[in-house]
Design an enzyme around this catalytic site. Sequence first.
Site, short mmCIF file in Angstrom:
data_model
loop_
_atom_site.label_atom_id
_atom_site.label_comp_id
_atom_site.label_asym_id
_atom_site.label_seq_id
_atom_site.Cartn_x
_atom_site.Cartn_y
_atom_site.Cartn_z
N LYS A 1 0.83 -1.22 0.00
CA LYS A 1 0.00 0.00 0.00
C LYS A 1 0.86 1.26 0.00
O LYS A 1 0.47 2.28 -0.57
CB LYS A 1 -0.97 0.00 1.20
CG LYS A 1 -2.16 -0.93 0.97
CD LYS A 1 -3.38 -0.45 1.71
CE LYS A 1 -4.59 -1.27 1.34
NZ LYS A 1 -5.76 -1.01 2.19
N LYS B 1 -4.13 -10.99 -6.82
CA LYS B 1 -5.38 -11.15 -6.06
C LYS B 1 -6.50 -10.30 -6.66
O LYS B 1 -6.25 -9.17 -7.09
CB LYS B 1 -5.07 -10.68 -4.62
CG LYS B 1 -6.20 -10.81 -3.64
CD LYS B 1 -5.80 -10.23 -2.29
CE LYS B 1 -6.03 -8.74 -2.21
NZ LYS B 1 -6.02 -8.18 -0.87
N LYS C 1 -10.70 -4.78 -5.16
CA LYS C 1 -11.60 -3.70 -5.59
C LYS C 1 -10.83 -2.55 -6.22
O LYS C 1 -11.37 -1.77 -6.97
CB LYS C 1 -12.47 -3.21 -4.43
CG LYS C 1 -11.75 -2.78 -3.18
CD LYS C 1 -12.75 -2.59 -2.03
CE LYS C 1 -12.33 -3.36 -0.81
NZ LYS C 1 -13.33 -3.67 0.14
P1 TYM Z 1 -10.39 -6.58 3.43
O1 TYM Z 1 -11.44 -5.55 3.60
O2 TYM Z 1 -9.27 -6.29 2.47
O3 TYM Z 1 -11.03 -7.94 3.00
C1 TYM Z 1 -12.11 -8.52 3.75
C2 TYM Z 1 -12.00 -10.02 3.73
O4 TYM Z 1 -12.03 -10.52 2.40
C3 TYM Z 1 -10.90 -11.34 2.17
N1 TYM Z 1 -10.47 -11.17 0.76
C4 TYM Z 1 -10.31 -12.18 -0.11
N2 TYM Z 1 -10.47 -13.50 0.03
C5 TYM Z 1 -10.23 -14.27 -1.07
N3 TYM Z 1 -9.85 -13.76 -2.27
C6 TYM Z 1 -9.67 -12.44 -2.44
N4 TYM Z 1 -9.31 -11.96 -3.62
C7 TYM Z 1 -9.91 -11.57 -1.33
N5 TYM Z 1 -9.85 -10.23 -1.14
C8 TYM Z 1 -10.19 -10.00 0.13
C9 TYM Z 1 -9.84 -10.85 3.13
O5 TYM Z 1 -8.87 -11.84 3.41
C10 TYM Z 1 -10.67 -10.52 4.35
O6 TYM Z 1 -10.91 -11.66 5.12
N6 TYM Z 1 -7.76 -5.73 7.57
C11 TYM Z 1 -8.89 -6.44 7.01
C12 TYM Z 1 -10.22 -6.08 7.68
C13 TYM Z 1 -10.21 -6.25 9.15
C14 TYM Z 1 -10.21 -7.49 9.87
C15 TYM Z 1 -10.20 -7.12 11.25
C16 TYM Z 1 -10.22 -8.82 9.47
C17 TYM Z 1 -10.19 -5.25 10.07
N7 TYM Z 1 -10.21 -5.76 11.32
C18 TYM Z 1 -10.17 -8.11 12.24
C19 TYM Z 1 -10.20 -9.80 10.48
C20 TYM Z 1 -10.18 -9.43 11.83
C21 TYM Z 1 -8.99 -6.11 5.53
O7 TYM Z 1 -8.49 -5.12 5.09
O8 TYM Z 1 -9.77 -6.97 4.84
#
Ligand code: TYM
Length: 334
Positions: free
Chosen positions: A117, A199, A202
Amino acid sequence: MEQTEKKKVVFSGIQTSGAITLGNYLGALKNWVEMQDDFFCFFSLADLHAITVRQDPQKFRQNTLEAYALFLACGIDPQKSIFFIQSHVSAHAELAWILNCYTQFGELSRMTQFKDKSAKYSDNINAGLFTYPSLMAADILLYQTEAVPVGADQKQHLELARNIADRFNHIYGNTFKVPEPYIPKVGAKIMSLQEPEKKMSKSDENVNGCVFILDPPETIMKKFKRAVTDSEAEVRFAEGKDGINNLMSIYSVVTGKTNEQIEADFAGKGYGDFKTAVGESVVELLSPVQHRYKELIADKAYLEKCYSEAAETARKFSQRTLDKVMKKVGFVLK
Ligand code: TYM
C-alpha cells in the site's frame, strides 16, 4: 444478546472503502454466514481501517451503509450475530493505542500489505497505514476471540495479532485469548480474472478483473467470458494454468463440486462453455442477494436499528476486556 451457551467466539472485519467483491464474498463473507449457528459471532465494518487511504466523506458514509445492507442481504443475521460498525465502538481505537505500545516498529515494517500500500499510495504513507495491524489486533483481542475467518491475504496480520497477545499475556498474565485463523481450503485467494497471478481486488485498475457482488448479471457474464485463460483448451487444475485454476476454484466454492468432478464434467468441452458455466453459477448465487439488497437499502430505519443495537452489545463485551487491560497496565481507574 447473551453468550448463553459456551460457543466459541468468532470475530472478523472488512473494510468499507469501496464495493464488496466476489473475492471478499468467497474468501470471507461466505464463511461468516456459515459460522453464525455454531459460534458466537462479532462481525464489523472496519471503517476506522478504511481512512488509512483518503476517502471522500459522502461516498465513504454511503459505502459503509451500503456494505451494511449488503451483508445483511448476504445472510448475516442480526438475531444471530453482532454485526456493527467499528467506529461506533470507541474501545477499538483505545485498545489500538495501547497495543501500539506493545508492537515493534520492525514487526510493522515487515507487513507485506504495508509495503504494497505504501508503494501504491506513495503520496500518503500515513502513520495509520503503518499501525493498521495494531488496530486489527485490537479488533480481534477485545472480544476474547478464538477463531478469525479471513482470506489468505490476512494471515500475516493475524500472526502479528497472536504475537501481540502472547507478548501482553507474558508481561501481565493471562489477559487475551490467542486467536486462530480460519482460512477456507478453497477460495482463500480469488485471483483477478484479467491477471490471474494477482489477487482479485476492488482497487484493480482493470474493471474486468474484479467481479462485484452488485454487478448486474450481464456484467458478470461479460467479465467471466473475457477471463484470461491459456492456450491449452483443457479444463484441468495444474501448475501454470493460473486463469483456469482460479475459475475452477470459484466454480468449486459456488457449486460445491471438487476439481475432479469439474474436470470430468467439462472433459472434451472448450473454455467458452466452462467460462459460461462459471459465470452462470455466480449469477445464480448473487441474484437473490441483489434482490434482497434493494429492499434493505431502502429501509434506512431498519438498518439504523440493527447497527445501533449491535454497537451497544459490542460496547458491553469490548469494555470488559479494555477495563481488564487498563487495570493491568496500571492506569488510574475511573
Ligand atoms: P479486506 O477488507 O481487504 O477484506 C475482507 C475479507 O475478504 C478477504 N479477501 C479475499 N479472500 C479471497 N480472495 C480475495 N481476492 C480476497 N480479497 C479480500 C480478506 O482476506 C478478508 O478476510 N484488515 C482487514 C479487515 C479487518 C479485519 C479485522 C479482518 C479489520 N479488522 C479483524 C479480520 C479481523 C482487511 O483489510 O480486509
